[in-house]
Design a protein around this motif. Structure first.
Motif, PDB file in Angstrom:
ATOM      1  N   CYS A   1      38.413  35.087  43.834  1.00 42.47           N
ATOM      2  CA  CYS A   1      37.810  36.072  44.724  1.00 42.47           C
ATOM      3  C   CYS A   1      37.570  35.443  46.094  1.00 42.47           C
ATOM      4  O   CYS A   1      37.687  34.230  46.268  1.00 42.47           O
ATOM      5  CB  CYS A   1      36.511  36.614  44.147  1.00 42.47           C
ATOM      6  N   THR A   2      37.224  36.289  47.045  1.00 43.06           N
ATOM      7  CA  THR A   2      36.829  35.849  48.379  1.00 43.06           C
ATOM      8  C   THR A   2      35.333  36.054  48.495  1.00 43.06           C
ATOM      9  O   THR A   2      34.815  37.101  48.096  1.00 43.06           O
ATOM     10  CB  THR A   2      37.570  36.654  49.463  1.00 43.06           C
ATOM     11  N   VAL A   3      34.650  35.048  49.054  1.00 43.26           N
ATOM     12  CA  VAL A   3      33.201  35.106  49.203  1.00 43.26           C
ATOM     13  C   VAL A   3      32.852  34.964  50.684  1.00 43.26           C
ATOM     14  O   VAL A   3      33.204  33.961  51.317  1.00 43.26           O
ATOM     15  CB  VAL A   3      32.507  33.995  48.374  1.00 43.26           C
ATOM     16  N   GLU A   4      32.217  35.985  51.227  1.00 46.26           N
ATOM     17  CA  GLU A   4      31.757  35.971  52.621  1.00 46.26           C
ATOM     18  C   GLU A   4      30.385  35.309  52.654  1.00 46.26           C
ATOM     19  O   GLU A   4      29.534  35.593  51.809  1.00 46.26           O
ATOM     20  CB  GLU A   4      31.655  37.404  53.163  1.00 46.26           C
ATOM     21  N   ARG A   5      30.198  34.417  53.646  1.00 47.30           N
ATOM     22  CA  ARG A   5      28.928  33.702  53.760  1.00 47.30           C
ATOM     23  C   ARG A   5      28.292  33.989  55.106  1.00 47.30           C
ATOM     24  O   ARG A   5      28.981  34.112  56.111  1.00 47.30           O
ATOM     25  CB  ARG A   5      29.149  32.204  53.573  1.00 47.30           C
ATOM     26  N   ASP A   6      26.983  34.075  55.124  1.00 48.36           N
ATOM     27  CA  ASP A   6      26.234  34.393  56.332  1.00 48.36           C
ATOM     28  C   ASP A   6      26.291  33.228  57.316  1.00 48.36           C
ATOM     29  O   ASP A   6      25.782  32.143  57.035  1.00 48.36           O
ATOM     30  CB  ASP A   6      24.783  34.705  55.945  1.00 48.36           C
ATOM     31  N   GLY A   7      26.943  33.442  58.451  1.00 52.08           N
ATOM     32  CA  GLY A   7      27.007  32.413  59.488  1.00 52.08           C
ATOM     33  C   GLY A   7      27.998  31.298  59.220  1.00 52.08           C
ATOM     34  O   GLY A   7      28.068  30.338  59.990  1.00 52.08           O
ATOM     35  N   LEU A   8      28.742  31.385  58.129  1.00 55.07           N
ATOM     36  CA  LEU A   8      29.730  30.356  57.773  1.00 55.07           C
ATOM     37  C   LEU A   8      31.075  31.025  57.525  1.00 55.07           C
ATOM     38  O   LEU A   8      31.131  32.214  57.226  1.00 55.07           O
ATOM     39  CB  LEU A   8      29.293  29.602  56.517  1.00 55.07           C
ATOM     40  N   PRO A   9      32.159  30.259  57.590  1.00 60.98           N
ATOM     41  CA  PRO A   9      33.463  30.853  57.282  1.00 60.98           C
ATOM     42  C   PRO A   9      33.524  31.303  55.821  1.00 60.98           C
ATOM     43  O   PRO A   9      32.847  30.738  54.963  1.00 60.98           O
ATOM     44  CB  PRO A   9      34.458  29.712  57.524  1.00 60.98           C
ATOM     45  N   PRO A  10      34.334  32.326  55.538  1.00 61.09           N
ATOM     46  CA  PRO A  10      34.451  32.775  54.141  1.00 61.09           C
ATOM     47  C   PRO A  10      35.119  31.719  53.269  1.00 61.09           C
ATOM     48  O   PRO A  10      35.847  30.852  53.765  1.00 61.09           O
ATOM     49  CB  PRO A  10      35.327  34.022  54.248  1.00 61.09           C
ATOM     50  N   LEU A  11      34.842  31.803  51.985  1.00 62.67           N
ATOM     51  CA  LEU A  11      35.523  30.947  51.006  1.00 62.67           C
ATOM     52  C   LEU A  11      36.604  31.796  50.353  1.00 62.67           C
ATOM     53  O   LEU A  11      36.320  32.860  49.805  1.00 62.67           O
ATOM     54  CB  LEU A  11      34.535  30.449  49.944  1.00 62.67           C
ATOM     55  N   PHE A  12      37.851  31.339  50.417  1.00 61.97           N
ATOM     56  CA  PHE A  12      38.974  32.051  49.820  1.00 61.97           C
ATOM     57  C   PHE A  12      39.350  31.402  48.495  1.00 61.97           C
ATOM     58  O   PHE A  12      39.116  30.209  48.291  1.00 61.97           O
ATOM     59  CB  PHE A  12      40.188  32.033  50.764  1.00 61.97           C
ATOM     60  N   ASP A  13      39.944  32.165  47.605  1.00 66.34           N
ATOM     61  CA  ASP A  13      40.425  31.671  46.316  1.00 66.34           C
ATOM     62  C   ASP A  13      39.331  30.974  45.511  1.00 66.34           C
ATOM     63  O   ASP A  13      39.561  29.937  44.883  1.00 66.34           O
ATOM     64  CB  ASP A  13      41.629  30.734  46.505  1.00 66.34           C
ATOM     65  N   VAL A  14      38.143  31.549  45.523  1.00 67.08           N
ATOM     66  CA  VAL A  14      37.040  31.021  44.718  1.00 67.08           C
ATOM     67  C   VAL A  14      37.326  31.394  43.264  1.00 67.08           C
ATOM     68  O   VAL A  14      37.566  32.559  42.943  1.00 67.08           O
ATOM     69  CB  VAL A  14      35.684  31.593  45.168  1.00 67.08           C
ATOM     70  N   ARG A  15      37.313  30.433  42.395  1.00 65.19           N
ATOM     71  CA  ARG A  15      37.661  30.657  40.984  1.00 65.19           C
ATOM     72  C   ARG A  15      36.566  31.431  40.251  1.00 65.19           C
ATOM     73  O   ARG A  15      35.385  31.159  40.420  1.00 65.19           O
ATOM     74  CB  ARG A  15      37.862  29.322  40.284  1.00 65.19           C
ATOM     75  N   LEU A  16      36.994  32.373  39.429  1.00 65.62           N
ATOM     76  CA  LEU A  16      36.054  33.078  38.566  1.00 65.62           C
ATOM     77  C   LEU A  16      35.693  32.209  37.364  1.00 65.62           C
ATOM     78  O   LEU A  16      34.624  32.350  36.778  1.00 65.62           O
ATOM     79  CB  LEU A  16      36.642  34.408  38.096  1.00 65.62           C
ATOM     80  N   ASN A  17      36.604  31.325  36.974  1.00 65.51           N
ATOM     81  CA  ASN A  17      36.388  30.323  35.931  1.00 65.51           C
ATOM     82  C   ASN A  17      36.551  28.948  36.569  1.00 65.51           C
ATOM     83  O   ASN A  17      37.196  28.816  37.613  1.00 65.51           O
ATOM     84  CB  ASN A  17      37.404  30.467  34.790  1.00 65.51           C
ATOM     85  N   ALA A  18      36.042  27.926  35.930  1.00 65.53           N
ATOM     86  CA  ALA A  18      36.148  26.577  36.464  1.00 65.53           C
ATOM     87  C   ALA A  18      37.606  26.144  36.633  1.00 65.53           C
ATOM     88  O   ALA A  18      37.949  25.456  37.578  1.00 65.53           O
ATOM     89  CB  ALA A  18      35.408  25.589  35.571  1.00 65.53           C
ATOM     90  N   ILE A  19      38.456  26.561  35.718  1.00 60.11           N
ATOM     91  CA  ILE A  19      39.878  26.225  35.763  1.00 60.11           C
ATOM     92  C   ILE A  19      40.650  27.480  36.143  1.00 60.11           C
ATOM     93  O   ILE A  19      40.472  28.528  35.528  1.00 60.11           O
ATOM     94  CB  ILE A  19      40.391  25.694  34.400  1.00 60.11           C
ATOM     95  N   ASP A  20      41.500  27.384  37.140  1.00 57.97           N
ATOM     96  CA  ASP A  20      42.242  28.533  37.648  1.00 57.97           C
ATOM     97  C   ASP A  20      43.519  28.748  36.842  1.00 57.97           C
ATOM     98  O   ASP A  20      44.619  28.542  37.320  1.00 57.97           O
ATOM     99  CB  ASP A  20      42.575  28.330  39.129  1.00 57.97           C
ATOM    100  N   GLN A  21      43.338  29.135  35.582  1.00 59.27           N
ATOM    101  CA  GLN A  21      44.459  29.442  34.703  1.00 59.27           C
ATOM    102  C   GLN A  21      44.017  30.528  33.735  1.00 59.27           C
ATOM    103  O   GLN A  21      42.833  30.768  33.546  1.00 59.27           O
ATOM    104  CB  GLN A  21      44.884  28.209  33.896  1.00 59.27           C
ATOM    105  N   SER A  22      44.997  31.169  33.127  1.00 58.27           N
ATOM    106  CA  SER A  22      44.704  32.154  32.093  1.00 58.27           C
ATOM    107  C   SER A  22      44.907  31.478  30.736  1.00 58.27           C
ATOM    108  O   SER A  22      45.947  30.860  30.500  1.00 58.27           O
ATOM    109  CB  SER A  22      45.638  33.352  32.235  1.00 58.27           C
ATOM    110  N   PHE A  23      43.914  31.565  29.884  1.00 61.32           N
ATOM    111  CA  PHE A  23      43.966  30.936  28.570  1.00 61.32           C
ATOM    112  C   PHE A  23      43.932  32.021  27.494  1.00 61.32           C
ATOM    113  O   PHE A  23      43.400  33.100  27.707  1.00 61.32           O
ATOM    114  CB  PHE A  23      42.768  30.001  28.370  1.00 61.32           C
ATOM    115  N   ASP A  24      44.475  31.709  26.310  1.00 59.04           N
ATOM    116  CA  ASP A  24      44.386  32.630  25.181  1.00 59.04           C
ATOM    117  C   ASP A  24      42.937  32.800  24.738  1.00 59.04           C
ATOM    118  O   ASP A  24      42.514  33.893  24.384  1.00 59.04           O
ATOM    119  CB  ASP A  24      45.227  32.128  24.003  1.00 59.04           C
ATOM    120  N   ASP A  25      42.183  31.716  24.739  1.00 55.88           N
ATOM    121  CA  ASP A  25      40.773  31.744  24.369  1.00 55.88           C
ATOM    122  C   ASP A  25      39.961  31.483  25.635  1.00 55.88           C
ATOM    123  O   ASP A  25      40.069  30.413  26.235  1.00 55.88           O
ATOM    124  CB  ASP A  25      40.465  30.676  23.323  1.00 55.88           C
ATOM    125  N   MET A  26      39.159  32.479  26.044  1.00 54.94           N
ATOM    126  CA  MET A  26      38.418  32.316  27.302  1.00 54.94           C
ATOM    127  C   MET A  26      37.205  33.223  27.344  1.00 54.94           C
ATOM    128  O   MET A  26      37.069  34.160  26.559  1.00 54.94           O
ATOM    129  CB  MET A  26      39.312  32.626  28.493  1.00 54.94           C
TER     130      MET A  26
END
Length: 164
Positions: free
Chosen positions: A35-60
């Motif tokens: 996801c993209t996260v907008e921050r107050d007074g700071l540049p946005p963060l792009f490609d913020v992971r919804l999970n710690a590891i940016d992969q799709s797993f069978d068990d998650m």
């Protein structure tokens, strides 16, 4: 035993701590597992992971935040490319998959399935079968009474309100 403690102390002294910081922001967009996260007074963060590891797993275990909700992001080793959400103020959807079984909760409804079964389907078909059942009695075939059939319909309706 003393040599063991000396070895552990030596290794621990050489270990580098993982440096990082957290940042609070608002989710503005969700794309796949990031996801993209907008921050107050700071540049946005792009490609913020919804999970710690940016992969799709069978068990998650996946938590998808509501767009517009506040999240706390952890930026690992001060690398903005290594950012993951660690806290949520609002959740849109939760998905858990383990061993082929899937649980999803969103919009106030649930979904329980595995490769062979679907809980909503099992419950609704069972209630349909009961409503139309022919009961063998000593005086011949019978059926459930109309009040029973109405109750089965109500249970089916309640089931459909609960499950996706």
């Amino acid at each position: 035993m003393e040599s063991f403690f000396q070895a552990v102390s030596t290794i621990a002294a050489k270990a580098q701590p993982i440096m990082g910081y957290s940042s609070l922001g608002v989710v503005s967009e969700i794309t796949g597992m990031t996801c993209t996260v907008e921050r107050d007074g700071l540049p946005p963060l792009f490609d913020v992971r919804l999970n710690a590891i940016d992969q799709s797993f069978d068990d998650m275990f996946l938590i998808i935040p509501v767009i517009g909700s506040q999240v706390l992001c952890l930026v690992v080793e001060n690398q903005k490319a290594e950012t993951a959400i660690v806290k949520y103020t609002e959740v849109e959807k939760v998905i858990i998959t383990i061993g082929g079984a899937r649980f999803e909760m969103s919009a106030g409804k649930f979904d329980f399935k595995n490769d062979q079964s679907d809980l909503k389907k099992i419950l609704t078909e069972t209630l349909d079968q009961l409503k139309d059942a022919i009961i063998t009695t000593p005086s011949g075939p019978g059926q459930f009474s109309d009040p029973n059939k109405l109750q089965f319909e109500k249970l089916k309706s309640d089931t459909e309100k609960l499950f996706k």
